[in-house]
Design a protein around this motif. Structure first.
Motif, PDB file in Angstrom:
ATOM      1  N   UNK A   1      -8.797  -3.128   5.842  1.00 38.82           N
ATOM      2  CA  UNK A   1      -9.121  -2.014   4.760  1.00 38.82           C
ATOM      3  C   UNK A   1      -8.011  -1.841   4.288  1.00 38.82           C
ATOM      4  N   UNK A   2      -6.661  -1.735   5.029  1.00 34.35           N
ATOM      5  CA  UNK A   2      -5.694  -1.126   4.642  1.00 34.35           C
ATOM      6  C   UNK A   2      -4.506  -2.060   5.241  1.00 34.35           C
ATOM      7  N   UNK A   3      -3.296  -2.162   4.685  1.00 40.30           N
ATOM      8  CA  UNK A   3      -1.948  -3.137   5.367  1.00 40.30           C
ATOM      9  C   UNK A   3      -0.937  -1.699   5.289  1.00 40.30           C
ATOM     10  N   UNK A   4      -0.317  -1.634   6.321  1.00 35.47           N
ATOM     11  CA  UNK A   4       1.047  -0.850   6.451  1.00 35.47           C
ATOM     12  C   UNK A   4       2.034  -1.744   7.031  1.00 35.47           C
ATOM     13  N   UNK A   5       3.013  -1.734   6.246  1.00 34.23           N
ATOM     14  CA  UNK A   5       4.068  -2.850   6.470  1.00 34.23           C
ATOM     15  C   UNK A   5       5.561  -2.504   6.279  1.00 34.23           C
TER      16      UNK A   5
ATOM     17  N   UNK B   1     -14.451   4.883  10.127  1.00 34.81           N
ATOM     18  CA  UNK B   1     -12.815   4.521  10.519  1.00 34.81           C
ATOM     19  C   UNK B   1     -12.600   3.176   9.835  1.00 34.81           C
ATOM     20  N   UNK B   2     -11.206   3.240   9.766  1.00 29.26           N
ATOM     21  CA  UNK B   2     -10.723   1.945   8.907  1.00 29.26           C
ATOM     22  C   UNK B   2     -10.146   0.821   9.884  1.00 29.26           C
ATOM     23  N   UNK B   3      -9.956  -0.462   9.421  1.00 32.50           N
ATOM     24  CA  UNK B   3      -9.265  -1.561  10.074  1.00 32.50           C
ATOM     25  C   UNK B   3      -7.833  -1.503   9.446  1.00 32.50           C
ATOM     26  N   UNK B   4      -6.861  -1.388  10.305  1.00 30.18           N
ATOM     27  CA  UNK B   4      -5.541  -1.350   9.470  1.00 30.18           C
ATOM     28  C   UNK B   4      -4.880  -2.541  10.082  1.00 30.18           C
TER      29      UNK B   4
ATOM     30  N   UNK C   1       2.547  12.510  11.599  1.00 29.31           N
ATOM     31  CA  UNK C   1       1.378  13.115  10.813  1.00 29.31           C
ATOM     32  C   UNK C   1       1.341  12.755   9.354  1.00 29.31           C
ATOM     33  N   UNK C   2       2.565  12.418   8.800  1.00 28.14           N
ATOM     34  CA  UNK C   2       2.848  11.933   6.981  1.00 28.14           C
ATOM     35  C   UNK C   2       2.019  10.549   7.379  1.00 28.14           C
ATOM     36  N   UNK C   3       2.225   9.901   8.319  1.00 29.27           N
ATOM     37  CA  UNK C   3       1.724   8.421   8.244  1.00 29.27           C
ATOM     38  C   UNK C   3       0.053   8.637   8.283  1.00 29.27           C
ATOM     39  N   UNK C   4      -0.190   9.236   9.250  1.00 27.49           N
ATOM     40  CA  UNK C   4      -1.802   9.382   9.283  1.00 27.49           C
ATOM     41  C   UNK C   4      -2.306   9.945   8.046  1.00 27.49           C
ATOM     42  N   UNK C   5      -1.482  10.988   7.483  1.00 28.74           N
ATOM     43  CA  UNK C   5      -2.444  11.434   6.388  1.00 28.74           C
ATOM     44  C   UNK C   5      -2.477  10.394   5.125  1.00 28.74           C
ATOM     45  N   UNK C   6      -1.430   9.649   4.862  1.00 23.34           N
ATOM     46  CA  UNK C   6      -1.450   8.546   3.982  1.00 23.34           C
ATOM     47  C   UNK C   6      -2.219   7.566   4.155  1.00 23.34           C
ATOM     48  N   UNK C   7      -2.418   7.029   5.633  1.00 21.38           N
ATOM     49  CA  UNK C   7      -3.288   5.872   5.854  1.00 21.38           C
ATOM     50  C   UNK C   7      -4.777   6.572   5.557  1.00 21.38           C
ATOM     51  N   UNK C   8      -4.999   7.858   6.034  1.00 22.78           N
ATOM     52  CA  UNK C   8      -6.395   8.369   5.601  1.00 22.78           C
ATOM     53  C   UNK C   8      -6.641   8.363   4.074  1.00 22.78           C
ATOM     54  N   UNK C   9      -5.791   8.675   3.139  1.00 27.27           N
ATOM     55  CA  UNK C   9      -5.945   8.859   1.916  1.00 27.27           C
ATOM     56  C   UNK C   9      -5.956   7.469   1.305  1.00 27.27           C
ATOM     57  N   UNK C  10      -5.096   6.510   1.727  1.00 28.96           N
ATOM     58  CA  UNK C  10      -5.361   5.120   1.192  1.00 28.96           C
ATOM     59  C   UNK C  10      -6.351   4.354   1.673  1.00 28.96           C
ATOM     60  N   UNK C  11      -6.846   4.526   2.698  1.00 28.90           N
ATOM     61  CA  UNK C  11      -8.058   3.864   3.357  1.00 28.90           C
ATOM     62  C   UNK C  11      -9.103   4.306   2.661  1.00 28.90           C
ATOM     63  N   UNK C  12      -9.234   5.284   2.009  1.00 28.58           N
ATOM     64  CA  UNK C  12     -10.206   5.901   1.473  1.00 28.58           C
ATOM     65  C   UNK C  12     -10.281   5.626   0.019  1.00 28.58           C
ATOM     66  N   UNK C  13      -9.157   5.173  -0.500  1.00 29.32           N
ATOM     67  CA  UNK C  13      -9.023   4.853  -1.816  1.00 29.32           C
ATOM     68  C   UNK C  13      -9.594   3.586  -2.387  1.00 29.32           C
TER      69      UNK C  13
END
Lengths: 126, 238
Positions: A47-51, A1-4, A114-126
């Protein structure tokens, strides 16, 4: 899992996002201002920034410029989740994408967890 | 000849409406996302009902104050001045802000040194203005782990009441600029709030109807926004 790293100025909303992201196993560090977020970067190593772009003091764009000037921050995925309406955000999209490496911009009032979780999942993997 | 007053009111309406609409996004988003959080977890206990209640109360207070401001702009109502105890008012406002402040990690402090005679104000108007200001400051510029002070003190110009905190960067120039940008800029008061600061402008509209206004103030090394009210001469004689 990722550090956000979550850069969200509203405490109540931040707590909601933190709960949702932690529930699916992410570690979340939350900051209300760009200055705080820059201080957290070294220790937390996200691993990812959400801002949010609208912040007190320095805004989200200034934060992204600073982030991209750091070796560790140059390729860090960043997701914008903002109250700025699409018509205001539209002229900024090119700069966000081309110059600041932001691939996803979400309109906060219309973005479900749900949308945010999906985007986080995709982007953290990218 | 165009009715200047109507045009001015209309301009004021739009400015207030824009900033209120912006400001309402956050409490409504908190409510929607909190409910969704419970649904996602399949556990209603995950829902922070306190957060929902306080956010809904904030939104309602802002809407109510906005409507009052709108009626005042259109001269559909007036705020009759009456003797009001500022000290009691601050205790009352602090009590109403308590839950919201807690949610934003901010403590509240009342600073009422000494006794104050009643001031000439409108009870409903002053309370609406102080609550709107309080919600706007707590939400827009949370003093995480610190305190927002509700204070009253006496000056040669009158009795000054306001909300103060660690807002050292706040200046009169920024306040004037914010008033100019209200309604046209998404973040007119960047030094004080990440949002539209609607509550601040609504408070200003209501206070103006009571022939006073908000201004940048300093009290005991804290900075904030305050208003000066005149003591009630009538009760002084009594």
């Amino acid at each position: 899992m990722a550090n956000i790293l979550l850069l969200e100025p509203d405490n109540a909303l931040a707590n909601t996002y933190i709960k949702a992201l932690e529930q699916i196993g992410h570690d979340v560090a939350c900051c209300a201002t760009a200055e705080e977020a820059l201080q957290v970067l070294d220790d937390f190593r996200p691993h990812l920034v959400v801002l949010e772009l609208q912040l007190t003091g320095h805004d989200g764009i200034e934060f992204l410029h600073e982030l991209r000037s750091y070796p560790d921050g140059q390729n860090m995925p960043a997701v914008v989740n903002t109250n700025l309406p699409p018509q205001t955000l539209r002229p900024l999209l090119a700069v966000l994408d081309r110059d600041l490496g932001v691939k996803v911009c979400l309109y906060k009032p219309r973005t479900t967890l749900q949308q945010l979780i999906r985007v986080v999942k995709e982007q953290a993997r990218a | 000849m165009p009715d200047m007053r109507t045009n001015q009111s209309r301009g004021g309406d739009m400015e207030l409406l824009r900033s209120v609409a912006e400001q309402l996004k956050t409490p409504l988003a908190v409510i929607a996302r909190q409910v969704e959080l419970g649904e996602l977890a399949g556990d209603i206990r995950q829902v922070d009902t306190t957060a929902i209640r306080t956010q809904a109360t904030t939104a309602l207070t802002l809407v109510e104050s906005y409507l009052l401001g709108l009626q005042l702009l259109h001269q559909q109502t007036e705020l009759v001045l009456e003797p009001v105890s500022v000290s009691s008012m601050l205790v009352d406002v602090a009590h109403e802000l308590e839950g919201f402040a807690k949610q934003y990690g901010t403590g509240l402090e009342l600073r009422i040194a000494g006794k104050y005679e009643p001031v000439m104000a409108n009870h409903r108007g002053l309370k609406s203005a102080l609550l709107s200001l309080g919600y706007a400051l707590l939400e827009g510029y949370p003093l995480q782990g610190r305190k927002l002070t509700l204070a009253v003190h006496r000056t040669p110009q009158g009795i000054v009441t306001g909300l103060y905190g660690e807002y050292e960067h706040l200046s009169s120039q920024q306040w004037r600029r914010a008033l100019e940008l209200q309604g046209s800029a998404r973040q007119p008061f960047a030094a004080l709030t990440g949002g539209s600061g609607a509550g601040i402008f609504v408070a200003q509209t209501i206070l103006q109807a009571m022939t006073t206004k908000l201004r940048v103030g300093k009290h005991l090394n804290q900075h904030g926004l305050a208003t000066t009210l005149q003591p009630s001469q009538q009760l002084q004689l009594v």
